[in-house]
Scaffold this motif. Sequence first.
Motif, PDB file in Angstrom:
ATOM      1  N   HIS A   1     -43.794  46.065 -28.313  1.00  0.00           N
ATOM      2  CA  HIS A   1     -42.982  44.842 -28.404  1.00  0.00           C
ATOM      3  C   HIS A   1     -43.460  43.801 -27.397  1.00  0.00           C
ATOM      4  CE1 HIS A   1     -40.915  45.772 -24.661  1.00  0.00           C
ATOM      5  NE2 HIS A   1     -40.598  46.975 -25.131  1.00  0.00           N
ATOM      6  N   MET A   2     -42.849  42.631 -27.465  1.00  0.00           N
ATOM      7  CA  MET A   2     -43.207  41.517 -26.583  1.00  0.00           C
ATOM      8  C   MET A   2     -42.080  41.181 -25.613  1.00  0.00           C
ATOM      9  SD  MET A   2     -46.266  40.502 -26.989  1.00  0.00           S
ATOM     10  CE  MET A   2     -46.150  38.931 -26.132  1.00  0.00           C
ATOM     11  N   GLY A   3     -41.436  42.211 -25.072  1.00  0.00           N
ATOM     12  CA  GLY A   3     -40.391  41.994 -24.072  1.00  0.00           C
ATOM     13  C   GLY A   3     -39.011  42.267 -24.600  1.00  0.00           C
TER      14      GLY A   3
ATOM     15  N   THR B   1     -39.097  45.771 -19.760  1.00  0.00           N
ATOM     16  CA  THR B   1     -39.342  44.405 -19.298  1.00  0.00           C
ATOM     17  C   THR B   1     -38.032  43.684 -19.011  1.00  0.00           C
ATOM     18  OG1 THR B   1     -41.257  44.419 -20.780  1.00  0.00           O
ATOM     19  CG2 THR B   1     -40.690  42.332 -19.769  1.00  0.00           C
ATOM     20  N   GLN B   2     -37.030  43.875 -19.857  1.00  0.00           N
ATOM     21  CA  GLN B   2     -35.718  43.268 -19.613  1.00  0.00           C
ATOM     22  C   GLN B   2     -35.069  43.848 -18.357  1.00  0.00           C
ATOM     23  OE1 GLN B   2     -34.548  43.797 -24.030  1.00  0.00           O
ATOM     24  NE2 GLN B   2     -33.193  42.174 -23.323  1.00  0.00           N
ATOM     25  N   GLN B   3     -35.217  45.147 -18.134  1.00  0.00           N
ATOM     26  CA  GLN B   3     -34.668  45.744 -16.921  1.00  0.00           C
ATOM     27  C   GLN B   3     -35.355  45.192 -15.675  1.00  0.00           C
ATOM     28  OE1 GLN B   3     -34.024  50.077 -17.047  1.00  0.00           O
ATOM     29  NE2 GLN B   3     -34.399  50.006 -19.255  1.00  0.00           N
ATOM     30  N   LEU B   4     -36.659  44.964 -15.773  1.00  0.00           N
ATOM     31  CA  LEU B   4     -37.373  44.356 -14.651  1.00  0.00           C
ATOM     32  C   LEU B   4     -36.864  42.939 -14.397  1.00  0.00           C
ATOM     33  CD1 LEU B   4     -39.628  44.200 -12.541  1.00  0.00           C
ATOM     34  CD2 LEU B   4     -41.202  43.559 -14.397  1.00  0.00           C
TER      35      LEU B   4
ATOM     36  N   GLU C   1     -31.925  37.168 -19.440  1.00  0.00           N
ATOM     37  CA  GLU C   1     -32.746  38.373 -19.332  1.00  0.00           C
ATOM     38  C   GLU C   1     -33.819  38.407 -20.415  1.00  0.00           C
ATOM     39  OE1 GLU C   1     -31.550  42.768 -20.528  1.00  0.00           O
ATOM     40  OE2 GLU C   1     -30.632  42.214 -18.617  1.00  0.00           O
ATOM     41  N   ALA C   2     -33.427  38.101 -21.657  1.00  0.00           N
ATOM     42  CA  ALA C   2     -34.392  38.091 -22.760  1.00  0.00           C
ATOM     43  C   ALA C   2     -35.432  36.999 -22.571  1.00  0.00           C
ATOM     44  CB  ALA C   2     -33.654  37.910 -24.085  1.00  0.00           C
ATOM     45  N   LEU C   3     -35.004  35.842 -22.117  1.00  0.00           N
ATOM     46  CA  LEU C   3     -35.940  34.724 -21.923  1.00  0.00           C
ATOM     47  C   LEU C   3     -36.958  35.047 -20.838  1.00  0.00           C
ATOM     48  CD1 LEU C   3     -36.502  31.841 -22.917  1.00  0.00           C
ATOM     49  CD2 LEU C   3     -35.042  31.012 -21.075  1.00  0.00           C
ATOM     50  N   ILE C   4     -36.503  35.605 -19.719  1.00  0.00           N
ATOM     51  CA  ILE C   4     -37.420  35.968 -18.637  1.00  0.00           C
ATOM     52  C   ILE C   4     -38.350  37.098 -19.072  1.00  0.00           C
ATOM     53  CG2 ILE C   4     -37.539  36.882 -16.292  1.00  0.00           C
ATOM     54  CD1 ILE C   4     -34.908  35.471 -15.702  1.00  0.00           C
TER      55      ILE C   4
ATOM     56  N   LEU D   1     -42.340  37.128 -18.868  1.00  0.00           N
ATOM     57  CA  LEU D   1     -43.112  38.121 -18.124  1.00  0.00           C
ATOM     58  C   LEU D   1     -44.195  38.746 -18.991  1.00  0.00           C
ATOM     59  CD1 LEU D   1     -40.264  39.945 -16.137  1.00  0.00           C
ATOM     60  CD2 LEU D   1     -41.912  38.272 -15.265  1.00  0.00           C
ATOM     61  N   GLU D   2     -43.900  38.940 -20.254  1.00  0.00           N
ATOM     62  CA  GLU D   2     -44.894  39.521 -21.160  1.00  0.00           C
ATOM     63  C   GLU D   2     -46.098  38.606 -21.351  1.00  0.00           C
ATOM     64  OE1 GLU D   2     -45.162  42.366 -22.783  1.00  0.00           O
ATOM     65  OE2 GLU D   2     -43.247  43.339 -22.343  1.00  0.00           O
ATOM     66  N   THR D   3     -45.904  37.308 -21.206  1.00  0.00           N
ATOM     67  CA  THR D   3     -47.023  36.366 -21.348  1.00  0.00           C
ATOM     68  C   THR D   3     -47.843  36.242 -20.067  1.00  0.00           C
ATOM     69  OG1 THR D   3     -45.635  34.469 -20.734  1.00  0.00           O
ATOM     70  CG2 THR D   3     -45.732  35.054 -23.073  1.00  0.00           C
ATOM     71  N   ARG D   4     -47.276  36.623 -18.947  1.00  0.00           N
ATOM     72  CA  ARG D   4     -47.968  36.444 -17.670  1.00  0.00           C
ATOM     73  C   ARG D   4     -48.537  37.744 -17.100  1.00  0.00           C
ATOM     74  NH1 ARG D   4     -46.606  32.205 -14.416  1.00  0.00           N
ATOM     75  NH2 ARG D   4     -48.340  33.012 -13.170  1.00  0.00           N
ATOM     76  N   LEU D   5     -47.973  38.879 -17.493  1.00  0.00           N
ATOM     77  CA  LEU D   5     -48.377  40.153 -16.907  1.00  0.00           C
ATOM     78  C   LEU D   5     -48.829  41.126 -17.993  1.00  0.00           C
ATOM     79  CD1 LEU D   5     -45.384  40.640 -14.411  1.00  0.00           C
ATOM     80  CD2 LEU D   5     -47.659  39.751 -13.867  1.00  0.00           C
ATOM     81  N   SER D   6     -49.665  42.054 -17.611  1.00  0.00           N
ATOM     82  CA  SER D   6     -50.073  43.120 -18.538  1.00  0.00           C
ATOM     83  C   SER D   6     -48.991  44.198 -18.569  1.00  0.00           C
ATOM     84  CB  SER D   6     -51.408  43.713 -18.104  1.00  0.00           C
ATOM     85  OG  SER D   6     -51.266  44.379 -16.852  1.00  0.00           O
ATOM     86  N   LYS D   7     -49.101  45.119 -19.522  1.00  0.00           N
ATOM     87  CA  LYS D   7     -48.135  46.203 -19.619  1.00  0.00           C
ATOM     88  C   LYS D   7     -48.160  47.085 -18.374  1.00  0.00           C
ATOM     89  CE  LYS D   7     -46.293  45.543 -23.718  1.00  0.00           C
ATOM     90  NZ  LYS D   7     -44.830  45.335 -23.912  1.00  0.00           N
ATOM     91  N   ASP D   8     -49.338  47.375 -17.844  1.00  0.00           N
ATOM     92  CA  ASP D   8     -49.422  48.197 -16.635  1.00  0.00           C
ATOM     93  C   ASP D   8     -48.791  47.484 -15.442  1.00  0.00           C
ATOM     94  OD1 ASP D   8     -50.674  50.293 -17.924  1.00  0.00           O
ATOM     95  OD2 ASP D   8     -52.700  49.560 -17.495  1.00  0.00           O
TER      96      ASP D   8
END
Length: 321
Positions: free
Chosen positions: A178-180, A207-210, A228-231, A235-242
């Motif tokens: 997913h994308m966040g 990602t939402q918990q983060l 939370e969903a917006l952030i 975050l998914e656009t700026r950071l990798s999954k790891d």
Amino acid sequence: MSDPVEPETPETEPTPEADAPDGEVTAEVVGAEAAEDEAVTEEPASEAPAAEEPAAEASAAEESGPEEAELTEPAVETAPGEEAEPVPVWMQRRWQVTAGIAAVFLMIVAIIGSLLWSLPLNRALEPLSSPVLILVADNGQPIAKRGSYKEAPIDARKLPKAVPDAFVAIEDRRFYKHMGVDPLGIIRAVRANAQAGGVAEGGSTITQQLAKNAFLTNKRSLRRKAQEALIALYLETRLSKDEILSRYLSSVYFGEGAFGLRAASQRYFNKSPEDLSIGEAAMLAGLVKAPSRLAPSVNPDGARERMRVVLNAMVETGAIT
């Protein structure tokens, strides 16, 4: 015998036509006919212009074609003594209204984008601001801690594979897909909660918990969920999954004042997270749901039961066999 009697012929009065010469009679007849023809032709001559006007209009309409006929709007008929309704201003200047709405929308998007772009992405890696009391032995090893504390950040790529897999299996099975925000996860959580008659499963992604742990509060509201969903999407656009997983493991709460996986593994197993076994990783992953209630130091039986749930989830996702 008497002689036959001849019938008497009546005497006729001579008419002017009979008495007149042949040439004069013909001239008079021709003249009368001509006069009658002129009288007949003069009557429709006056109606000719009126008949020509509709024909001219019809020919003009045919020459203009269907396109012009569609563009012409029918005239609005008003009753005598009534005034025509005024056209609203927004209809008179539609392009200006459209441009204004587009400008407002772009301004809102720009403001939201600038606010998101200024978010400190490394906040989850920062130490806690609250003070903590640590008692250490002669050799420098801590023997007691009071207050909330956080150890060094976690790098998910350096952990045993079973450690991050345990958290993904129980907290966010579709983390890498997913994308966040995960609509399927939300639907699954709603179905599970409806069957259980209460809150049995959450729909928030890792990602939402983060996003909640690093930038928001624990207050439950629709406004916070929207933030939370917006952030999370940002975050998914700026950071990798790891990177997202590393920040999550470095900031999530495990109970007993321990924030982050390194502090929790030291608190409960006295070892670094790089040395955790599959069972220990599963037990720590199970604490995230209710850290204060399931902490092994407080509720060992509940912690072991929750660990078995996590192990089953790892089997279902193929993390272990």
